[in-house]
Design a protein around this motif. Sequence first.
Motif, mmCIF file in Angstrom:
data_model
loop_
_atom_site.group_PDB
_atom_site.id
_atom_site.type_symbol
_atom_site.label_atom_id
_atom_site.label_comp_id
_atom_site.label_asym_id
_atom_site.label_seq_id
_atom_site.Cartn_x
_atom_site.Cartn_y
_atom_site.Cartn_z
ATOM 1 N N ALA A 19 0.854 -1.379 -0.503
ATOM 2 C CA ALA A 19 -0.063 -0.520 -0.056
ATOM 3 C C ALA A 19 1.021 1.078 -0.318
ATOM 4 C CB ALA A 19 -1.177 0.119 1.193
ATOM 5 N N VAL A 20 1.913 1.335 0.839
ATOM 6 C CA VAL A 20 3.058 2.819 0.536
ATOM 7 C C VAL A 20 4.448 1.400 0.689
ATOM 8 C CG1 VAL A 20 4.121 3.856 2.464
ATOM 9 C CG2 VAL A 20 1.583 3.651 2.293
ATOM 10 N N SER A 21 5.221 2.907 -0.060
ATOM 11 C CA SER A 21 6.819 1.870 -0.104
ATOM 12 C C SER A 21 7.309 2.761 0.463
ATOM 13 C CB SER A 21 6.637 1.123 -2.530
ATOM 14 O OG SER A 21 5.795 0.478 -2.335
ATOM 15 N N SER A 22 8.626 2.535 0.518
ATOM 16 C CA SER A 22 9.541 3.169 0.857
ATOM 17 C C SER A 22 9.415 4.437 0.616
ATOM 18 C CB SER A 22 10.959 3.068 0.153
ATOM 19 O OG SER A 22 10.685 1.160 0.133
ATOM 20 N N MET A 23 8.680 5.067 1.519
ATOM 21 C CA MET A 23 7.881 6.241 1.532
ATOM 22 C C MET A 23 9.388 7.388 2.656
ATOM 23 S SD MET A 23 4.528 8.018 2.645
ATOM 24 C CE MET A 23 3.876 9.849 3.060
ATOM 25 N N ASP A 24 9.790 8.782 1.716
ATOM 26 C CA ASP A 24 10.656 8.940 2.544
ATOM 27 C C ASP A 24 9.983 10.789 2.974
ATOM 28 O OD1 ASP A 24 12.578 7.259 3.141
ATOM 29 O OD2 ASP A 24 13.495 7.286 1.652
ATOM 30 N N LEU A 25 9.687 11.241 3.721
ATOM 31 C CA LEU A 25 9.387 12.143 4.005
ATOM 32 C C LEU A 25 8.994 13.245 5.276
ATOM 33 C CD1 LEU A 25 7.076 14.326 2.622
ATOM 34 C CD2 LEU A 25 5.636 12.945 3.435
ATOM 35 N N GLU A 26 9.896 14.594 5.181
ATOM 36 C CA GLU A 26 9.942 14.816 6.545
ATOM 37 C C GLU A 26 8.990 15.981 6.323
ATOM 38 O OE1 GLU A 26 13.721 17.563 8.929
ATOM 39 O OE2 GLU A 26 13.850 14.967 8.666
ATOM 40 N N VAL A 27 7.715 16.093 7.739
ATOM 41 C CA VAL A 27 6.832 17.543 8.083
ATOM 42 C C VAL A 27 7.592 18.006 8.796
ATOM 43 C CG1 VAL A 27 4.709 17.835 7.973
ATOM 44 C CG2 VAL A 27 5.230 15.981 6.760
ATOM 45 N N GLY A 28 8.288 19.547 8.489
ATOM 46 C CA GLY A 28 8.841 20.199 9.393
ATOM 47 C C GLY A 28 7.336 20.248 10.654
ATOM 48 N N ASP A 29 8.665 21.086 11.738
ATOM 49 C CA ASP A 29 7.372 21.227 12.650
ATOM 50 C C ASP A 29 6.562 22.779 12.351
ATOM 51 O OD1 ASP A 29 6.919 22.526 15.783
ATOM 52 O OD2 ASP A 29 8.057 23.437 15.668
ATOM 53 N N GLN A 30 5.648 23.039 12.966
ATOM 54 C CA GLN A 30 4.435 24.050 12.268
ATOM 55 C C GLN A 30 3.955 23.683 10.411
ATOM 56 O OE1 GLN A 30 4.548 27.656 14.256
ATOM 57 N NE2 GLN A 30 6.698 26.322 15.446
ATOM 58 N N GLU A 31 5.078 22.840 9.845
ATOM 59 C CA GLU A 31 4.402 23.031 8.263
ATOM 60 C C GLU A 31 2.599 22.037 8.271
ATOM 61 O OE1 GLU A 31 6.851 21.801 4.031
ATOM 62 O OE2 GLU A 31 7.121 21.073 6.472
ATOM 63 N N PHE A 32 2.412 22.484 7.424
ATOM 64 C CA PHE A 32 0.732 21.692 6.911
ATOM 65 C C PHE A 32 1.689 21.263 5.363
ATOM 66 C CE2 PHE A 32 -3.618 23.289 6.713
ATOM 67 C CZ PHE A 32 -4.026 21.948 6.120
ATOM 68 N N VAL A 33 1.354 19.797 5.527
ATOM 69 C CA VAL A 33 1.799 19.360 4.710
ATOM 70 C C VAL A 33 0.446 18.560 4.016
ATOM 71 C CG1 VAL A 33 3.188 17.154 3.429
ATOM 72 C CG2 VAL A 33 4.279 18.867 4.939
ATOM 73 N N VAL A 34 0.388 18.453 2.370
ATOM 74 C CA VAL A 34 -0.858 17.932 2.001
ATOM 75 C C VAL A 34 -0.804 16.590 1.466
ATOM 76 C CG1 VAL A 34 -2.863 17.162 0.822
ATOM 77 C CG2 VAL A 34 -2.674 19.891 1.691
ATOM 78 N N LEU A 35 -0.858 15.268 1.331
ATOM 79 C CA LEU A 35 -0.598 14.505 0.648
ATOM 80 C C LEU A 35 -1.764 14.091 -0.255
ATOM 81 C CD1 LEU A 35 -0.056 11.298 3.390
ATOM 82 C CD2 LEU A 35 1.747 12.898 1.657
ATOM 83 N N VAL A 36 -1.299 13.823 -0.872
ATOM 84 C CA VAL A 36 -3.000 14.064 -2.365
ATOM 85 C C VAL A 36 -2.451 13.360 -3.171
ATOM 86 C CG1 VAL A 36 -1.957 15.319 -4.388
ATOM 87 C CG2 VAL A 36 -4.471 15.560 -4.089
ATOM 88 N N GLY A 37 -3.502 12.525 -3.944
ATOM 89 C CA GLY A 37 -3.315 11.821 -4.958
ATOM 90 C C GLY A 37 -4.713 10.856 -5.538
#
Length: 413
Positions: A19-37
């Motif tokens: 379902a998810v493969s080798s995901m590398d992602l850093e969401v910074g302190d106080q950051e707003f990150v959207v996952l879309v697809g």
Amino acid sequence: MAVVAFDAVSKVYPDGTRAVSSMDLEVGDQEFVVLVGPSGCGKTTALRMVAGLEQISEGRLRIGERVVNDVPPRDRDIAMVFQSYALYPHLSVYENIAFGLRLKKVPKDEIDRRVRQAAHVLDLEPWLKRKPRNLSGGQRQRVAMGRAIVREPAAFLMDEPLSNLDAKLRVAMRAEIARLQSELGVTTIYVTHDQVEAMTMGDRVAVMRRGVLQQVAPPQELYDRPVNVFVGGFIGSPAMNLLQGRLEDANGSGLTLRLGEQALALDRALLDARPALRGWVGRELIAGIRPEDLHDAALERDAPQDRRLRVDVQLREALGSEVIVHARIAAPPAATEQIEELTEDLGVRTLDAGSGGEAGAAETAIVGRLSPHSSVREGEAAEVAVDTRQLHFFDPETGLGIYDDTPDGRTDL
């Protein structure tokens, strides 16, 4: 507040589905990150792994300084807002917001302070004594958000929280959530399938496809410089028009893009921005034209003839501020696995049997966003002017965007 970091995180189900493969992602302190697809791309699974609702098969997940792979959900210091409001119907708004704090045995005075502060921020003060059944959909979603806010978590996780709202209310709540996140400064991961929602809300947007992260960038960068044809086709509304083309040398006077029997002269600014294109002369590639880069040539009298395309208008949708025109062009559509997936997800048709021009000639359905003053009509031929400074190009084999010079004229960004 805290950083949320995926380090080669994967989710593999017992039947072997990744379902998810080798995901590398850093969401910074106080950051707003959207996952879309598209549906089934793994975005909700990724969010649920952060929440502790899905076990991590491979890799490490960190919230703040802690690796939380084996930490129970209740001890992760996160708050989640779901697609369904999940409110207790027999409790008042006040009691719903306070419920989690009572379970944690927070002192009564502190509960009251937090609930009233959240109610003030969310404009819920007049409704604190009401039951959920007496609230509108937008008010119920605010209560669900209030319940998350009062916990003062290290991170907010939001799983399509606006999908149950009508279109007008969704627009209002988009702005409300973005404002709240900015004011509260809480690290936030937000999941949606709506790319307009993603583009208007996120500091950065992470596009996923089949469990693999495709590109993470600020919204404008995704729009201007998509890493591959999937991101290019997914970001933008209406979707980017994708056609099969051929790059040709116009007798030393520049480069042209051949689309069927027609050709567009490429703007020098485009070639300066994408020097790798010069390595594609004589080769076929995928050309992307955004609907907003097409204009009614009848209104663009200064547009050179070598920057125009002839189309057959199929449908005209007058929206007041603009006219959405669906047309066909006698040129072959781009056909790759990524484009087929986009076509299926977006519910659009890219290929029609040739019914105009030469018998059996391939045609591609395209969409343009024209001026409201455009006079193009259904069932008639028209000319559209193309802003050739804004064209996009992709490698038909790899799907990667063609941008900067590399040994083989391609890019891997």
